[in-house]
Design a protein around this motif. Structure first.
Motif, mmCIF file in Angstrom:
data_model
loop_
_atom_site.group_PDB
_atom_site.id
_atom_site.type_symbol
_atom_site.label_atom_id
_atom_site.label_comp_id
_atom_site.label_asym_id
_atom_site.label_seq_id
_atom_site.Cartn_x
_atom_site.Cartn_y
_atom_site.Cartn_z
ATOM 1 N N LEU A 1 51.629 29.092 91.201
ATOM 2 C CA LEU A 1 50.870 28.336 92.194
ATOM 3 C C LEU A 1 49.609 27.757 91.566
ATOM 4 O O LEU A 1 49.251 26.600 91.794
ATOM 5 C CB LEU A 1 50.502 29.239 93.372
ATOM 6 C CG LEU A 1 49.730 28.554 94.483
ATOM 7 C CD1 LEU A 1 50.677 27.816 95.405
ATOM 8 C CD2 LEU A 1 48.900 29.537 95.270
ATOM 9 N N ARG A 2 48.937 28.595 90.743
ATOM 10 C CA ARG A 2 47.699 28.137 90.117
ATOM 11 C C ARG A 2 47.983 27.087 89.052
ATOM 12 O O ARG A 2 47.163 26.223 88.783
ATOM 13 C CB ARG A 2 46.949 29.326 89.511
ATOM 14 C CG ARG A 2 46.678 30.439 90.510
ATOM 15 C CD ARG A 2 45.812 29.937 91.645
ATOM 16 N NE ARG A 2 44.460 29.687 91.229
ATOM 17 C CZ ARG A 2 43.482 30.586 91.321
ATOM 18 N NH1 ARG A 2 43.707 31.760 91.848
ATOM 19 N NH2 ARG A 2 42.285 30.297 90.910
ATOM 20 N N VAL B 1 50.317 24.832 89.384
ATOM 21 C CA VAL B 1 50.482 23.597 90.155
ATOM 22 C C VAL B 1 49.114 23.032 90.526
ATOM 23 O O VAL B 1 48.870 21.824 90.421
ATOM 24 C CB VAL B 1 51.328 23.857 91.426
ATOM 25 C CG1 VAL B 1 51.379 22.620 92.300
ATOM 26 C CG2 VAL B 1 52.734 24.284 91.052
ATOM 27 N N LEU B 2 48.203 23.923 90.933
ATOM 28 C CA LEU B 2 46.842 23.500 91.267
ATOM 29 C C LEU B 2 46.174 22.840 90.059
ATOM 30 O O LEU B 2 45.603 21.750 90.172
ATOM 31 C CB LEU B 2 46.011 24.721 91.666
ATOM 32 C CG LEU B 2 45.766 24.954 93.152
ATOM 33 C CD1 LEU B 2 44.941 26.212 93.332
ATOM 34 C CD2 LEU B 2 45.062 23.773 93.762
ATOM 35 N N ALA B 3 46.248 23.520 88.910
ATOM 36 C CA ALA B 3 45.610 23.000 87.703
ATOM 37 C C ALA B 3 46.212 21.658 87.322
ATOM 38 O O ALA B 3 45.498 20.742 86.902
ATOM 39 C CB ALA B 3 45.766 23.993 86.559
ATOM 40 N N ASN C 1 47.375 19.480 89.312
ATOM 41 C CA ASN C 1 46.836 18.458 90.203
ATOM 42 C C ASN C 1 45.405 18.083 89.827
ATOM 43 O O ASN C 1 45.007 16.923 89.979
ATOM 44 C CB ASN C 1 46.908 18.922 91.652
ATOM 45 C CG ASN C 1 48.214 18.529 92.306
ATOM 46 O OD1 ASN C 1 48.460 17.354 92.520
ATOM 47 N ND2 ASN C 1 49.068 19.495 92.565
ATOM 48 N N THR D 1 54.327 17.455 93.642
ATOM 49 C CA THR D 1 53.703 18.725 93.999
ATOM 50 C C THR D 1 54.515 19.443 95.071
ATOM 51 O O THR D 1 54.725 20.663 94.990
ATOM 52 C CB THR D 1 52.271 18.480 94.520
ATOM 53 O OG1 THR D 1 51.562 17.721 93.560
ATOM 54 C CG2 THR D 1 51.547 19.779 94.753
#
Lengths: 95, 312
Positions: free
Chosen positions: A25-26, A28-30, A32, A69
């Protein structure tokens, strides 16, 4: 010019997060964050020419980034549902 | 004054981005990411790119934030596994150095851009009157880079298909995403009743006005999708099952209209996606209308995720 430097720093930050964080999850965040930096860089360079072409392409890019995403998160959730894993680290201890 | 503002905004963006990466919990990280998206939208306003700012705020911060929150709620635990898989300090320093080098290289490139900047602005402005569209961004999206926009429209359809295909077999054909209980009181219920009438009008307006001012199908479609998601989360609107024909048509209407007009170009103009003189504006509006519907439908479905409900 400030924003050009901000965008460069964002790319570096996002890349660092993508590489060092293990939770998917992190990641994917990074990714973005990194994407935001890339778009901003593109926008800053484009603005010097007063050009609508790159601006239009950034909008296209934002929509595609959202689609990617959404797909990535569904994949993360599906992996979690099937295996219970939140990372893609290889098991060191045999189960 | 404006330099100070830019400086503060830039520092705020970097600070929030760093915090998003550093904070331990998933939930605060997502909140940080949404704040990052909104600040980035402000940066786009400062850069004079209002179209991009609208899209960034709606999609980059809003819609992405919603799907991230959905994911956070479902991904429970795994702390020990995550800690075990996190690289050690030595690897982190090495990665940090390499990433800093990438950042520095980009910064150097930014500081040494060619002068004067290459630009296609003049070429875009020269042909805008023929299209009958006053917003250069819409002109580029629909005419000069029409093929890119078409491919992107198709990407949305494929993304929905890919997300649906993550559904377990037994769920296939069911309602996409979780089914929310009807909220008869509370803020969500109130907003879900108050906002949609206004939001739907604004969404259609933003899509319509995109021909002449900042706005367009993606921004308008996103606002429409937000209204749909709000009523869906409040339990007031049930998503149609993925087997529904109407739903599937809504998702492909835009790309089909786009391809149809594109093919029509062979007959009435000089090639694929060529608009005949005098008819460019009506054709662009036709595509924009169909695309607004498809963008809205695709966004709602991407937020909802694969089918989870019971088959009807």
């Amino acid at each position: 010019m400030i924003y050009g430097l901000v965008a460069s720093a964002l790319v570096a930050l996002g890349l660092y997060g993508l590489v060092t964080q293990s939770a998917l999850l992190r990641k994917v965040l990074a990714f973005n964050l990194l994407g935001g930096g890339v778009f901003l860089l593109f926008g800053v360079v484009a603005r010097r020419g007063g050009d609508a072409v790159p601006e239009a392409l950034v909008i296209t890019g934002l929509v595609v980034a959202f689609a990617a995403t959404a797909l990535a998160l569904v994949l993360v959730l599906r992996l979690f549902q099937i295996t219970g894993a939140a990372t893609i680290a290889e098991d060191e201890t045999p189960r | 004054m404006s330099l100070l503002l830019d400086l503060l905004l830039g520092l705020a963006v970097l600070g929030v981005a760093g915090w998003t990466l550093a904070v331990r919990g998933n939930f605060p990280a997502v909140i940080g990411f949404v704040a990052y998206g909104l600040l980035l939208a402000l940066v786009w306003v400062r850069l004079g790119a209002v179209d991009v700012a609208l899209t960034e705020a709606a999609l980059g911060a809003g819609a992405t934030g919603v799907i991230l929150l959905f994911a956070v709620v479902r991904l429970r635990g795994g702390r020990a596994e995550i800690d075990a898989a996190t690289p050690g300090p030595r690897q982190r320093i090495a990665a940090g150095l390499l990433c800093a080098m990438v950042g520095l290289a980009l910064a150097v490139a930014v500081l040494n851009l060619p002068n004067p900047a290459p630009s296609q602005a003049a070429a875009v402005a020269r042909h805008l009157p023929e299209l009958g569209v006053a917003n250069p961004v819409t002109g580029v999206l629909m005419a000069y880079r029409g093929l890119d926009t078409l491919l992107e429209a198709v990407v949305l359809v494929f993304a929905v298909l890919a997300i649906w295909s993550m559904a377990p077999d037994r769920r296939w054909g069911a309602v996409p995403g979780p089914v929310f209980p009807v909220q008869s009181s509370g803020p969500v219920s109130l907003l879900a009743r108050l906002l949609p009438p206004v939001g739907i009008v604004i969404g259609i307006y933003v899509a319509w006005v995109g021909a002449d001012a900042p706005g367009g199908k993606f921004q308008g479609g996103t606002i429409l999708a937000a209204m749909g998601i709000l009523t869906w989360v409040a339990g007031l609107w049930r998503l149609p099952p993925v087997a529904s024909r109407g739903l599937r048509w809504a998702v492909v209407a835009g790309p089909l209209a786009f391809i149809g007009v594109g093919l029509l170009g062979f007959v009435i103009a000089d090639g694929f996606l060529a608009y005949p003189p005098g008819f460019a504006k009506p054709l662009i509006l036709l595509i924009e209308a169909a695309m607004t519907l498809s963008v809205a439908a695709a966004l709602v479905l991407m937020v909802a995720g694969p089918p989870e409900g019971r088959r009807e």
